[in-house]
Design a protein around this motif. Structure first.
Motif, PDB file in Angstrom:
ATOM      1  N   ASN A 761     -34.443  86.834   8.794  1.00  0.00           N
ATOM      2  CA  ASN A 761     -34.749  87.760   7.799  1.00  0.00           C
ATOM      3  C   ASN A 761     -35.331  87.055   6.146  1.00  0.00           C
ATOM      4  O   ASN A 761     -35.776  87.858   5.577  1.00  0.00           O
ATOM      5  N   ALA A 764     -38.489  88.290   4.510  1.00  0.00           N
ATOM      6  CA  ALA A 764     -38.508  89.771   4.215  1.00  0.00           C
ATOM      7  C   ALA A 764     -38.991  89.624   2.707  1.00  0.00           C
ATOM      8  O   ALA A 764     -39.649  90.452   2.000  1.00  0.00           O
ATOM      9  N   GLN A 768     -41.900  91.160   1.015  1.00  0.00           N
ATOM     10  CA  GLN A 768     -41.757  92.223   0.019  1.00  0.00           C
ATOM     11  C   GLN A 768     -42.738  92.258  -1.177  1.00  0.00           C
ATOM     12  O   GLN A 768     -43.270  93.133  -1.732  1.00  0.00           O
ATOM     13  N   LEU A 828     -35.614  94.191   5.649  1.00  0.00           N
ATOM     14  CA  LEU A 828     -37.131  94.749   5.133  1.00  0.00           C
ATOM     15  C   LEU A 828     -36.778  96.190   4.891  1.00  0.00           C
ATOM     16  O   LEU A 828     -37.342  96.709   3.748  1.00  0.00           O
TER      17      LEU A 828
END
Length: 853
Positions: A761, A764, A768, A828
């Motif tokens: 992750n 992310a 972003q 996310l």
């Protein structure tokens, strides 16, 4: 020529020749579909998600080349509540695999070689061997009885011998009770299927577990299959089923690198398949609410499907196979790429409200939203592509696929989408698009703009204080589904003193002093013990062999009687049990052990004939095994470098003379600092390492470097693109600031809620930035045109529904049973929530405090 005019010209081509454009894409789609179906591959090896050219990855590859027997294996863990039964089950498993399985290359049962069986006592310390010698000499009468009669009757004869010794005053009731207590525990362990402490009978080598055996299986892998070890695993499980009848108490479990990879793929495939279906259904629902026209929905979905297949084909051509992280692009693409279709369609609906002519509506849509779509696609791609130059191959490949996918998607939305709209001819809008509550929000923002800006600034500074406390988990096993058999079994081995996966494997060159390195490693506080080839040359052999020779003199004839009694009938066995039950009655009030034994014997006598036969069979197997261990132990001989079997040598000394060392940790390997300290300490002494602790430490360092590099690249490229488009430093800051605030709030929330940043992750946060800029750019462009009521514009309608489609895609990932995929979706989704809040509430308020001429 301005970009808007170029895009208008592209739209004109599509609307003039819509059927040709659509048929051209359909032909392309058919070719892509067949290509994708024939070439789709997934590499499920999580170790492959890091660049193979890194030194620590090269050490792993070199290690596996020198010792291929330890790479790409199944590991079978066999557990049984009955002592030594797991070992017999392992031997039977090996024989069946080698004789009947077609996809098995080799099978190795730990410690089953004759070398270990015959010389096991030499690996005891002198003190342990002396204790064993005393135990066996004192047990001579019992051993003689059991060697002659290994049935329940033989065990009852031992109790009878004890009662006779008490009567003759050769032993006290207390001492005899200890032996009676052990027999009681022996019976109960078999009746209740619970482990028994065998050290009360015979001293076992350190680390030896009579209730567990491990089998290492080298399979023939089918790399043309999505699950390379599937056929071999099926054969292994078939033999598990065959053996379960013979060993009903035994538990067979499958793990190892091949099983972990295959289970990983099965979980990833199942999770992404379900996530894809859920995502598509939810996206369809959002489109229905946002577009309110089946013609628009069909156009957007058709464009999305073409883009998805085209991006998949690009991935196969560019990379060859997906990995366990990059496969998530299937869901990510649906969630993010549909954003362009929504933006285009919402703007098209706005133009259809103003213009009766569909041709003019399409041209105005291309001019007004086209440049922003191109910019948004570029900025979103930057978030993905920023990982491409990093050593984090797993996310780099996802970045390349998804980054290219964003560009493919926006081109399709500017060419295929208008062609489909031209063919379907959606009806004219009679009501202007807006959110019912948006005017109230605009009035609120205009009135309280300073309060909103101050609030977000204070919250952001408070969140910055939490950011350093974020937890980063670099363990690749954290990405695996704990519920799969392979992973659950591996976790069960965590604290196993012999088979723990937290073992560091070191390679020592032939020109180095292995013994000196071993001594240095053993002195480290972080190291519990080190195993090398020298461990198979036990110390003080001469002294130990003298003890064994004395034992051989005393026990040779005892454990090898000239004749053995046949197994008694059930009636004879019951008679023997009744006899000994009566013999111990005088002592049950005086001694608790005798009392417990009497109760257990009564329990046995009350059982069925079938259960009694089973108990007798189990007792015989144990006695035969123990006598076999004694016979093997008495056959020990001097071990030298010359008489160690090649099958043992090849596991520790490579063809080039390199030595393999196993370094066992001293400490809690769940603690990241302890793992890091262990690897650092070992590297100071010998640098060429591999194993799970090394993977955890080095992959963590690699991925953190990749993250900072990707974040820098994403920010730098975003600044360059924004500067090229906006030509104003402060306007560029206005676009970048909200995603940065959202990122800080996301990380702070992770700290508060104990959400870890892991190998999956971590993408992310750079992503972003790209998605956030793609949202904020729409507002800044409109603000530059002089529009103040940003929230009540059609841009907000498009942004909210774009965010909803992206959110449902990420949300579908978050409910995945595969942790790696779920972690991506969870973070996310969280980052998207903050991006949307900051974009809609903070940015309009902030822009109202800025002057623009």
């Amino acid at each position: 020529m301005k970009l808007a005019n170029i895009l208008a010209n592209i739209t004109n081509i599509s609307r003039k020749y819509p059927m040709r454009v659509v048929l051209g894409y359909v032909s392309f789609l058919i070719i892509v579909l067949f290509f994708t179906l024939g070439n789709f591959r997934v590499n499920t090896d999580t170790t492959e998600i890091i660049n193979v050219n890194l030194p620590w990855r090269q050490d792993k590859i070199h290690y596996e080349n020198l010792f291929p027997q330890f790479a790409n294996n199944f590991v079978v863990v066999i557990d049984s509540p009955i002592p030594f039964q797991s070992n017999q089950a392992a031997i039977d498993l090996r024989e069946l695999l080698l004789t009947s399985a077609k996809n098995i290359l080799s099978v190795k049962v730990a410690g089953a070689e004759d070398f270990f069986k015959h010389n096991a006592w030499l690996f005891l310390t002198v003190e342990q061997l002396e204790l064993l010698s005393d135990q066996l000499i004192q047990a001579q009468p019992f051993l003689a009885t059991l060697a002659r009669d290994n049935s329940l009757r033989g065990i009852t004869d031992i109790i009878s011998f004890l009662t006779l010794a008490i009567q003759n005053q050769r032993i006290s009731v207390s001492d005899a009770g200890k032996m009676a207590g052990f027999v009681d525990q022996l019976f109960k362990s078999y009746l209740d299927k619970k482990p028994l402490n065998l050290n009360n009978i015979i001293t076992l080598p350190s680390g030896f577990n009579p209730y567990r055996q491990v089998v290492q299986i080298k399979p023939s892998l089918d790399f043309n299959s999505l699950i390379p070890g599937e056929r071999a695993a099926a054969e292994i499980r078939e033999i598990f089923s065959a053996l379960s009848g013979k060993f009903p108490e035994v538990i067979f479990r499958l793990t190892g690198s091949v099983a972990l990879a295959d289970d990983e793929f099965a979980t990833v495939a199942d999770s992404n398949g379900k996530a894809g279906v859920i995502s598509f259904i939810l996206v369809l629902a959002v489109l229905l609410i946002a577009l309110r026209s089946w013609r628009l929905i069909v156009a957007v979905i058709s464009t999305l499907v073409v883009g998805l297949l085209a991006t998949t084909a690009f991935a196969i051509i560019a990379i060859g196979s997906f990995n366990v992280i990059s496969i998530a692009f299937l869901v990510l693409f649906v969630g993010i790429a549909v954003d362009f279709g929504i933006q285009y369609s919402v703007r098209f609906r706005e133009e259809r409200y103003h213009h009766h002519n569909i041709i003019q509506s399409l041209e105005e849509t291309a001019k007004n939203i086209g440049p922003s779509l191109i910019l948004a696609a570029i900025l979103t791609s930057i978030g993905f592509l920023s990982f491409v130059p990093t050593d984090y191959k797993g996310v780099a490949e996802l970045g390349l696929i998804a980054g290219a996918g964003m560009l493919i998607a926006v081109l399709l939305n500017l060419s295929l989408l208008p062609a489909i709209l031209m063919l379907l001819k959606p009806s004219r809008e009679h009501i202007r698009i807006s959110l019912g509550f948006s005017n109230n929000i605009d009035r609120f923002i205009i009135r309280y703009k300073l309060f909103l800006v101050t609030f977000f600034v204070l919250v952001t500074f408070g969140a910055l204080w939490l950011v350093p406390n974020i937890i980063f988990n670099s363990n690749p096993l954290a990405l695996k589904d704990l519920k799969t058999e392979s992973m659950a079994t591996l976790i069960d081995l965590y604290n196993d003193p012999v088979y723990s996966p937290f073992v560091t494997e070191a390679l020592v060159d032939s020109n180095q002093n292995v013994q000196e390195i071993v001594l240095q490693l053993e002195q480290l506080p972080s190291v519990k013990r080190v195993i090398s080839f020298r461990n198979f040359m036990p110390p003080q052999q001469s002294e130990k062999l003298l003890i064994i020779e004395d034992l051989r003199f005393f026990l040779k004839n005892i454990i090898n009687p000239p004749e053995q009694l046949e197994t008694p009938s059930i009636a004879d066995t019951r008679q023997a049990l009744q006899r000994v039950f009566d013999e111990i009655q005088p002592y049950i009030k005086e001694n608790a052990d005798f009392n417990n034994l009497a109760m257990t014997i009564k329990r046995i006598m009350n059982t069925t004939d079938k259960n009694l036969l089973t108990l007798q069979s189990d007792m015989q197997k144990l006695i035969v095994t123990l006598l076999g261990i004694i016979r093997d132990g008495l056959s020990a001989s001097l071990i030298s470098m010359d008489n160690i079997p090649q099958s043992v040598k090849s596991d520790w000394i490579a063809s080039d003379g390199s030595n393999r060392l196993l370094v066992y940790p001293n400490g809690d390997m769940e603690n990241a600092q302890i793992v890091h300290q262990l690897v650092t300490d070992i590297q100071k002494i010998t640098p060429h390492l591999t194993g799970l602790p090394v993977n955890i430490v080095e992959s963590g360092i690699t991925i953190l470097h990749a993250f900072f590099k990707a974040a820098f690249i994403a920010l730098a490229l975003a600044i360059i693109v924004l500067w090229a488009i906006l030509r104003n430093f402060w306007h560029m800051i206005y676009v970048i600031l909200p995603p940065i605030i959202a990122a800080v709030l996301t990380v702070a929330t992770c700290v508060i809620t104990n959400i870890e940043i892991n190998l999956a992750n971590i993408i992310a946060l750079p992503l972003q930035l790209g998605i956030g800029i793609a949202f904020t750019i729409y507002y800044v462009v409109e603000w530059r045109k002089g529009i103040k009521n940003l929230v009540s514009s059609s841009i907000t309608w498009a942004i909210i529904f774009s965010a909803l489609t992206t959110a449902v895609a990420f949300g579908s990932l978050a409910i995945s049973t595969h942790p790696g995929t779920a972690y991506i979706g969870l973070l996310l989704g969280l980052s998207l929530f903050y991006t949307l809040i900051v974009t809609i509430l903070f940015l309009p308020a902030f822009l109202l405090t800025r002057k623009h001429h």
